[in-house]
Design an enzyme around this catalytic site. Structure first.
Site, mmCIF file in Angstrom:
data_model
loop_
_atom_site.group_PDB
_atom_site.id
_atom_site.type_symbol
_atom_site.label_atom_id
_atom_site.label_comp_id
_atom_site.label_asym_id
_atom_site.label_seq_id
_atom_site.Cartn_x
_atom_site.Cartn_y
_atom_site.Cartn_z
ATOM 1 N N GLY A 63 1.142 -1.053 -0.121
ATOM 2 C CA GLY A 63 0.039 0.005 0.016
ATOM 3 C C GLY A 63 0.782 1.074 0.050
ATOM 4 N N ASP A 109 -9.150 2.069 15.165
ATOM 5 C CA ASP A 109 -9.325 1.978 13.623
ATOM 6 C C ASP A 109 -10.186 0.615 14.122
ATOM 7 O OD1 ASP A 109 -10.081 3.112 11.459
ATOM 8 O OD2 ASP A 109 -8.166 2.676 11.239
#
Ligand SMILES: [Zn+2]
Length: 537
Positions: free
Chosen positions: A41, A163
């Site tokens: 990523g 998260d």
């Protein structure tokens, strides 16, 4: 392949054994040990890579997070640095847990910061939902019984994850355990977020969690421990519906997520989820322990598999009247007949299964059961014993073992011996049972949608009211199987043996089956034929 991690490299792909990048001349072996294989990523201030640690035997995979200073505003870089620092400190504090990736290294190299973590091989819960469909309530309970103790461990170490969401929970392929990743730094989704015009705004939004999963107090930059509980609640809604928060409706006045009409959970779980998703922190559960206690879940996988088994038997007590007992005799009282509904036992059941596991469960019933049954129900008696022996000796699994493996994500049970197991009302959809032995196995009410039973022996199996839609039953032995009320729409029954199988009330719409096969089976006016019309031939 060897991948160059110089952010400005024009052509980062190199051959596996190169020492230096052929395009920019950078060292390919980071810290003389990490060889980067591919990017995972990438965003405006950081990137993640899959790498191999060549200093260790076996060269295990690891994840490298790189803070990338190039072309980034100073305040963004500073924030990124703080986040990476925070993640390193956090992982160092809590990383010694089997459900958290270990922090392996943290260093600065050529003005860039690196964090090296254990690589978790597996699929995220989001990938799992997209691949296999939504979770049943039992699987959500299973999820909570695995995740909440981990969250309790994290909170006891004064860490708020901030998260929690399906993309940050990975089911480790090796053992099926849920692993919580991403403790607050360079994340894979950065690229999307930073497509916004102002990087500062994006990074701020990013640092406080994911909208929809994060509760209001966290979005207002005041996260508390209970914020993680809200996020777990939203994750449960996703697991049950397959819908991310952005696709759900919210109460315009209170901001509450409107989810209750989308799920079919028990009152018990609904009440617990409602309290996890309270807008006000005051009204929410304060600790994962509180949620576990409210759910009355044992936070251990094995005991859960056990309790699910018992639950399944409890449910099926109402339907057990016509189970194939050890003797193979269906005991039905033909005088008590009602034209409607599912068969029900009116009398009290005094005992739960005396035996579970390798043998079909037996039930002790107080008085002679009064059974309400459909008028078309047949009374059949079996004699003789069919062992379904095979020249090979397939692996034997008991009920608990099978359910445990299935809950862990295993979908391949080809060539297993699953004869005589009690698997009533369980979800075993899209599972491979090719060539397996399921002789006299009780699968009543089970969801077997799109599962593969090709060449399997289902001789005298109890398949009443099962969902076998689109199932592959080609060359399967269904002799004497009870398929009453089952959904066999679009099932493949080519060359299946249906001698004496009971298809009363079964739905064969679109099924691949010949007239010769049907002639061997029992049918009635409620059987829906392959052409889609009900009735006898
Ligand atoms: Zn390069």
């Amino acid at each position: 392949m060897s991948y160059c991690i110089n952010p400005t490299c024009p052509n980062p792909e190199n051959s596996a054994y190169s020492q230096r990048c052929q395009s920019c001349g950078s060292q390919l072996l980071l810290r003389d040990r990490y060889r980067v294989i591919k990017p995972l990523g990438q965003g405006g201030f950081g990137a993640t890579f899959l790498a191999q640690d060549q200093a260790l035997p076996g060269e295990p995979s690891c994840v490298i997070k790189q803070l990338r200073p190039s072309g980034t505003a100073p305040q963004v870089l500073q924030m990124g640095r703080e986040l990476l620092d925070r993640e390193a400190v956090t992982l160092d504090r809590i990383g010694n847990h089997p459900q958290i990736p270990r922090l392996l290294d943290y260093f600065e190299d050529g003005e860039q910061l690196y964090l090296v973590q254990e690589y978790i091989h597996g699929a995220t819960l989001q990938q799992e939902i997209k691949r296999n469909g939504v979770f049943s309530e039992a699987r959500v309970n299973q999820f909570l019984s695995e995740l909440l103790p981990l969250l309790q461990y994290i909170h006891e170490r004064k860490v708020i994850h901030r998260d929690i969401k399906p993309t940050n929970i990975i089911r480790r392929a090796q053992d099926g355990t849920l692993v919580l990743i991403d403790f607050g730094a360079v994340k894979n989704q950065v690229s999307q977020t930073l497509a916004n015009p102002t990087e500062q705004t994006a990074l701020t939004a990013y640092a406080i969690g994911t909208p929809g999963f994060a509760p209001p107090e966290q979005m207002a930059m005041r996260p508390v421990f209970a914020s993680d509980i809200y996020a777990v609640g939203v994750t449960c809604i996703y697991l049950l519906t397959g819908k991310p928060p952005k696709d759900l409706d919210y109460n315009q006045t209170t901001g509450e997520m409107l989810w209750e009409r989308l799920v079919q959970t028990s009152d018990h779980l609904t009440v617990v989820l409602r309290k996890m998703l309270e807008i006000s922190v005051r009204n929410r559960y304060q600790s994962p322990q509180e949620v576990l206690e409210a759910l009355e879940l044992e936070p251990y996988l094995d005991s859960f598999a056990q309790s699910m088994l018992v639950q399944s038997c409890t449910v099926s007590k109402e339907r057990m009247s016509q189970n194939c007992e050890e003797s193979g005799v269906f005991s039905i009282n033909p005088t008590a007949v009602s034209g409607l509904g599912e068969p029900q036992v009116r009398s009290a059941i005094l005992a739960i299964p005396a035996k579970t596991g390798d043998t079909t469960a037996t039930y002790a019933v107080g008085t002679e059961p009064t059974v309400v049954t459909k008028p078309t129900t047949l009374v059949r008696t079996h004699t003789g014993c069919h062992t379904g022996q095979n020249s090979k000796t397939p692996r034997r699994l008991d009920t608990q073992g099978l359910l445990r493996d299935y809950l862990k994500g295993k979908r391949n049970f080809a060539l297993y011996n699953l004869s005589m197991l009690t698997l009533q009302d369980v979800d075993l959809s899209e599972t491979n049972f090719h060539s397996s032995q399921l002789v006299k196995t009780n699968l009543q009410g089970a969801n077997l949608y799109n599962s593969n039973f090709a060449k399997a022996s289902l001789n005298r199996a109890n398949l009443r009211d099962t969902n076998l839609s689109k199932a592959d039953l080609s060359h399967a032995d269904l002799e004497g199987a009870d398929l009453r009320g089952s959904d066999l729409s679009y099932a493949y029954l080519n060359n299946a043996n249906l001698q004496g199988a009971n298809l009363c009330g079964a739905n064969l719409t679109g099924a691949k089956i010949s007239q010769e096969q049907l002639a061997l089976a029992k049918m009635n006016w409620m059987t829906v034929r392959p052409c889609g019309k009900p009735g006898l031939l």
